[in-house]
Write a protein that holds these residues in place. Structure first.
Motif, short mmCIF file in Angstrom:
data_model
loop_
_atom_site.label_atom_id
_atom_site.label_comp_id
_atom_site.label_asym_id
_atom_site.label_seq_id
_atom_site.Cartn_x
_atom_site.Cartn_y
_atom_site.Cartn_z
N ALA A 153 0.83 -1.20 0.00
CA ALA A 153 0.00 0.00 0.00
C ALA A 153 0.87 1.26 0.00
O ALA A 153 0.58 2.25 -0.66
CB ALA A 153 -0.93 -0.02 1.21
N LYS A 154 2.02 1.20 0.78
CA LYS A 154 2.92 2.35 0.86
C LYS A 154 3.49 2.68 -0.52
O LYS A 154 3.71 3.81 -0.88
CB LYS A 154 4.04 2.04 1.86
N ASN A 155 3.73 1.59 -1.33
CA ASN A 155 4.28 1.79 -2.67
C ASN A 155 3.19 1.93 -3.72
O ASN A 155 3.47 1.81 -4.92
CB ASN A 155 5.20 0.62 -3.05
N ALA A 156 1.93 2.09 -3.25
CA ALA A 156 0.80 2.29 -4.14
C ALA A 156 0.63 1.17 -5.15
O ALA A 156 0.28 1.39 -6.30
CB ALA A 156 0.89 3.64 -4.87
N GLY A 157 0.92 -0.09 -4.72
CA GLY A 157 0.74 -1.24 -5.61
C GLY A 157 -0.62 -1.87 -5.43
O GLY A 157 -1.45 -1.38 -4.65
N THR A 158 -0.86 -2.98 -6.18
CA THR A 158 -2.13 -3.70 -6.04
C THR A 158 -2.06 -4.57 -4.77
O THR A 158 -1.11 -5.32 -4.57
CB THR A 158 -2.37 -4.62 -7.25
N LEU A 159 -3.14 -4.45 -3.96
CA LEU A 159 -3.16 -5.22 -2.71
C LEU A 159 -3.45 -6.70 -3.00
O LEU A 159 -4.19 -7.02 -3.93
CB LEU A 159 -4.26 -4.67 -1.79
N ALA A 160 -2.85 -7.53 -2.17
CA ALA A 160 -3.16 -8.97 -2.28
C ALA A 160 -4.54 -9.22 -1.68
O ALA A 160 -4.95 -8.53 -0.75
CB ALA A 160 -2.11 -9.80 -1.55
N VAL A 161 -5.24 -10.21 -2.24
CA VAL A 161 -6.56 -10.56 -1.73
C VAL A 161 -6.50 -11.99 -1.19
O VAL A 161 -5.87 -12.87 -1.78
CB VAL A 161 -7.62 -10.46 -2.84
N GLY A 162 -7.14 -12.20 -0.05
CA GLY A 162 -7.14 -13.56 0.52
C GLY A 162 -8.34 -13.77 1.41
O GLY A 162 -9.07 -12.84 1.74
N THR A 163 -8.57 -15.01 1.76
CA THR A 163 -9.67 -15.35 2.67
C THR A 163 -9.09 -16.03 3.90
O THR A 163 -8.04 -16.71 3.81
CB THR A 163 -10.65 -16.31 1.99
N PRO A 164 -9.78 -15.83 5.06
CA PRO A 164 -9.29 -16.50 6.27
C PRO A 164 -9.24 -18.01 6.04
O PRO A 164 -10.12 -18.58 5.40
CB PRO A 164 -10.33 -16.15 7.32
N ALA A 165 -8.20 -18.67 6.56
CA ALA A 165 -8.05 -20.11 6.34
C ALA A 165 -7.45 -20.77 7.56
O ALA A 165 -6.81 -20.12 8.40
CB ALA A 165 -7.17 -20.36 5.12
N ASN A 166 -7.68 -22.06 7.64
CA ASN A 166 -7.05 -22.86 8.69
C ASN A 166 -5.76 -23.45 8.16
O ASN A 166 -5.56 -23.52 6.96
CB ASN A 166 -7.99 -23.99 9.11
N PRO A 167 -4.87 -23.89 9.06
CA PRO A 167 -3.65 -24.54 8.58
C PRO A 167 -3.98 -25.76 7.74
O PRO A 167 -5.04 -26.37 7.88
CB PRO A 167 -2.94 -24.97 9.88
N VAL A 168 -3.07 -26.13 6.88
CA VAL A 168 -3.31 -27.21 5.93
C VAL A 168 -3.53 -28.56 6.62
O VAL A 168 -4.19 -29.45 6.10
CB VAL A 168 -2.16 -27.27 4.91
N PHE A 169 -3.00 -28.69 7.86
CA PHE A 169 -3.17 -29.98 8.54
C PHE A 169 -4.57 -30.15 9.14
O PHE A 169 -4.86 -31.18 9.70
CB PHE A 169 -2.10 -30.19 9.62
N LEU A 170 -5.43 -29.12 9.06
CA LEU A 170 -6.81 -29.31 9.48
C LEU A 170 -7.74 -29.13 8.29
O LEU A 170 -8.30 -28.07 8.09
CB LEU A 170 -7.20 -28.33 10.60
N PRO A 171 -7.90 -30.16 7.49
CA PRO A 171 -8.81 -30.05 6.36
C PRO A 171 -10.26 -30.02 6.84
O PRO A 171 -10.56 -30.51 7.92
CB PRO A 171 -8.52 -31.31 5.54
N ALA A 172 -11.12 -29.44 6.01
CA ALA A 172 -12.54 -29.37 6.36
C ALA A 172 -13.20 -30.72 6.14
O ALA A 172 -12.69 -31.55 5.38
CB ALA A 172 -13.21 -28.31 5.49
N PRO A 173 -14.36 -30.96 6.81
CA PRO A 173 -15.04 -32.25 6.66
C PRO A 173 -15.27 -32.66 5.21
O PRO A 173 -15.05 -33.82 4.86
CB PRO A 173 -16.37 -32.02 7.39
N HIS A 174 -15.68 -31.71 4.36
CA HIS A 174 -16.02 -32.12 3.00
C HIS A 174 -14.76 -32.54 2.24
O HIS A 174 -14.79 -33.45 1.40
CB HIS A 174 -16.76 -31.01 2.26
N GLU A 175 -13.61 -31.92 2.60
CA GLU A 175 -12.36 -32.32 1.94
C GLU A 175 -11.97 -33.74 2.32
O GLU A 175 -11.53 -34.53 1.49
CB GLU A 175 -11.24 -31.34 2.31
N VAL A 176 -12.16 -34.03 3.62
CA VAL A 176 -11.83 -35.38 4.08
C VAL A 176 -12.79 -36.39 3.47
O VAL A 176 -12.38 -37.49 3.04
CB VAL A 176 -11.87 -35.44 5.62
N ALA A 177 -14.08 -36.00 3.39
CA ALA A 177 -15.06 -36.91 2.80
C ALA A 177 -14.69 -37.19 1.34
O ALA A 177 -14.73 -38.35 0.89
CB ALA A 177 -16.45 -36.30 2.88
N ARG A 178 -14.28 -36.13 0.64
CA ARG A 178 -13.88 -36.32 -0.76
C ARG A 178 -12.65 -37.22 -0.83
O ARG A 178 -12.58 -38.14 -1.64
CB ARG A 178 -13.59 -34.95 -1.39
#
Lengths: 346, 299
Positions: A83-108
């Motif tokens: 932001a200080k260098n007036a560049g494009t901001l990164a976009v992301g979503t809150p996430a859990n660590p990779v070692f805790l997959p969500a139920p649907h991922e485990v089901a898959r």
């Protein structure tokens, strides 16, 4: 509120109360549903835990790549710098660590891990790994039972036998089975034999002591009754002590088999790792934690499933028990019991 | 203790006296000669029985009574061979007893049926132990089950039976092994009063139909008088023989006889022997908080 309704609610958690079939079933489902809901909440509700940010658009942060998970503060610092260098901001979503997959991922993963061929030709399919593990347990437990049950019965029935073997067994059962890993490999090689030996060591010593204790609980007056009926010692053992304790021994073996499962993973790490443990380690190496969780769940499902099956069989195996159900028991008697009229013939 | 003498035993009528005479003339099935038993305990040796001698004639019904702690159960366990005596000897048909055996059947106070066997398999157990094949043992067992009135329950498991029915099976199981003596250790102690009375008359019926000598332990004096030909009274701590008495009540027995003078006289003598009258304490002197005023009316 009606007084009766109030009392019914209170009676559900009464000490030593009895449960009607419906609440029993509901509580059974709840006992699985509650942990599953907790897991889902942590996985799907963004403001619960989620200490990381999964990057979707790297923007002008050079070290970000799509799909990367970074610490929330690191993400904010990087964005502040951009932001200080007036560049494009990164976009992301809150996430859990990779070692805790969500139920649907485990089901898959549960589905795909059975359906996908292994990455390398010498690796095993998941079901092959699982069968290999079950074979290891079955063999270890079988060998242990073949020696342990007769020895336990002898110890429980004959005090001299108990005195001769139990002090040493009591000592030996405190030696952790995995500690014998190196020794087992040295003696038995690196393949399946040392793994079976670890299961054996983990089961056998407990088994003898547990069986002996169960056999010791046989009502002494039953043996005395047999003696006054002229039963020689051999028949006192085979026709009184053994049948008197066999239903409890069956339950003991179910518990012991559960213990054998807990030794499985350690056993499979010894020598060349194999079975379901090898699959878990391999998937962890690939960072496929959904597959890891799936495999761990499968161990639980197979363990619980086998116990439920054994319990179901057990209720049908011993027709003289009060909780017996008709079925397999019919194989053991020549004619079925007649309906009971309790006071009638007095 | 007062010196009041025990009430005298009523005199038996002629027929009963003759019956008892005939009984004494029959051979002795069981002889007990100065039997003693001392247990080792952590507080030192405890003498349970001292110099107990008696004999039982063939077809006799002997009851052993005594206050609790008089060694009744120890005595019957010695007779069964389940415990070893410290001194003295036990003879069955003149042969010394050494451990449990088929010649002495036993019916226990608790239910000792084999829970994993059906009624018919329970009764056949002793028969099979004597080397009989399964089929023959089963069909003979059915006859014994008929005898104790349990036809129709052959294939039930013990847990499906009431307490009285279980003891019938236990009696059938013991008798099927064809013992010379049937030892019964308070067999009806756990039953309710009504079932107990039924079982008493039932036992007499069985005893009448089967050539068996019975030694029956009880603490119920009415039961002892109702059932037996002769009663052995034990004194407690250590157990010793206080008295043999021959029951002057005619047979066949019925519950109407309970009010007869022969029955009541025997009962009174037994009661005196077992519960000697104690000096009366001065109850008024005992300090006691008065809990109630309503209760004053009860006396």
């Amino acid at each position: 509120m009606k007084p009766s309704g109030h009392r019914r609610g209170a009676s559900l958690f009464r000490i030593q109360g009895t449960l009607a079939p419906r609440p029993r079933a509901i509580l059974w489902v709840l006992s699985f549903l509650v942990p599953l809901l907790a897991w889902s909440a942590v996985s799907y509700v963004p403001w619960i835990w989620h200490p990381l940010v999964e990057v979707s658009e790297p923007g002008d942060v050079r070290w970000f790549t799509p799909g990367m998970r970074v610490d929330e503060q690191a993400f904010d610092r990087a964005n502040a710098l951009v932001a200080k260098n007036a560049g494009t901001l990164a976009v992301g979503t809150p996430a859990n660590p990779v070692f805790l997959p969500a139920p649907h991922e485990v089901a898959r993963a549960l589905f795909t891990s059975f359906a996908t061929p292994p990455r390398l030709s010498e690796e095993m399919w998941l079901h092959e790994s699982l069968l290999h593990s079950m074979r290891t347990i079955a063999l270890g437990f079988l060998i242990s039972s073949l020696i342990g049950i007769p020895l336990g019965i002898a110890c429980g029935a004959i005090p001299a036998m108990a005195r001769l073997s139990e002090p040493f067994l009591e000592f030996f059962r405190y030696l952790p089975a995995p500690a014998f890993g190196a020794l087992c490999v040295a003696v038995l090689g690196i393949n399946d034999a040392p793994k079976i030996a670890i299961i054996f060591i983990g089961t056998f010593f407990q088994q003898v002591l547990v069986v002996a204790n169960t056999v010791r609980r046989v009502e002494p007056s039953l043996i005395e009754a047999a003696q006054t009926l002229g039963a020689p010692p051999r028949h006192q053992l085979l026709r009184v002590v053994v049948p008197a304790s066999i239903a409890d021994l069956y339950t003991d073996q179910r518990v012991l088999l559960g213990w054998a499962w807990t030794y499985l993973v350690v056993a499979e790490l010894i020598g060349t790792s194999s079975g379901i443990t090898y699959f878990i380690n391999l998937q962890a190496k690939y960072r496929a934690y959904d597959n890891v969780m799936a495999a761990i769940l499968i161990i639980g499902v197979v363990g619980l499933g086998s116990d439920l099956v054994l319990a179901w069989i057990g209720r049908r195996l011993f027709p003289w028990r009060k909780d017996a159900k008709p079925g397999l028991g019919a194989l053991f008697r020549r004619r079925s019991g007649k309906p009971v009229v309790l006071e009638g013939a007095a | 203790m007062t010196d009041r003498p025990a009430p005298a035993l009523p005199v038996a009528d002629e027929a009963t006296a003759a019956r008892l005479d005939r009984m004494r003339g029959r051979e002795k099935v069981l002889e007990v000669k100065s039997l003693g038993k001392t247990f080792e305990s952590s507080q030192g040796p405890v003498e349970a029985l001292r110099d107990v001698s008696f004999s039982v004639h063939r077809r006799e019904f002997l009851c052993i009574v005594g206050a609790s702690g008089c060694g009744k159960s120890t005595l019957v366990r010695l007779l069964a061979g389940l415990e070893e005596s410290t001194s003295g000897e036990i003879l069955v048909d003149g042969r010394p007893v050494d451990g449990p055996g088929r010649d002495r059947g036993m019916v226990f106070q608790g239910y000792t049926l084999f829970p994993w066997l059906t009624v018919v398999r329970n009764v056949a157990f002793g028969l099979e132990m004597s080397g009989m094949g399964r089929g023959a043992a089963d069909s003979e067992a059915r006859e014994w089950i008929d005898l104790v009135g349990l036809r129709g329950f052959e294939d039930n498991y013990p847990h499906q039976l009431s307490g009285g029915m279980k003891q019938r099976v236990a009696i059938a199981r013991s008798l099927a092994a064809r013992p010379r003596v049937l030892l019964m250790d308070e067999p009806f102690g756990a039953l309710d009063a009504q079932t107990r009375a039924q079982m008493q008359s039932h036992l007499l019926q069985i005893w009448k139909n089967v050539d068996i000598t019975i030694v029956f332990i009880t603490h119920d004096l009415d039961e002892a008088v109702y059932l037996s030909d002769r009663i052995l009274v034990l004194d407690p701590r250590p157990g010793r023989v206080r008295e043999h008495l021959e029951v002057p009540v005619p047979r066949p027995r019925s519950f109407e006889q309970i009010v007869s003078s022969a029955f009541q006289g025997t009962r009174a003598r037994l009661d005196h022997l077992i519960h000697p009258p104690q000096p009366v304490h001065d109850i008024e002197r005992i300090p006691m908080v008065r809990f109630t005023v309503v209760g004053d009316e009860v006396e």
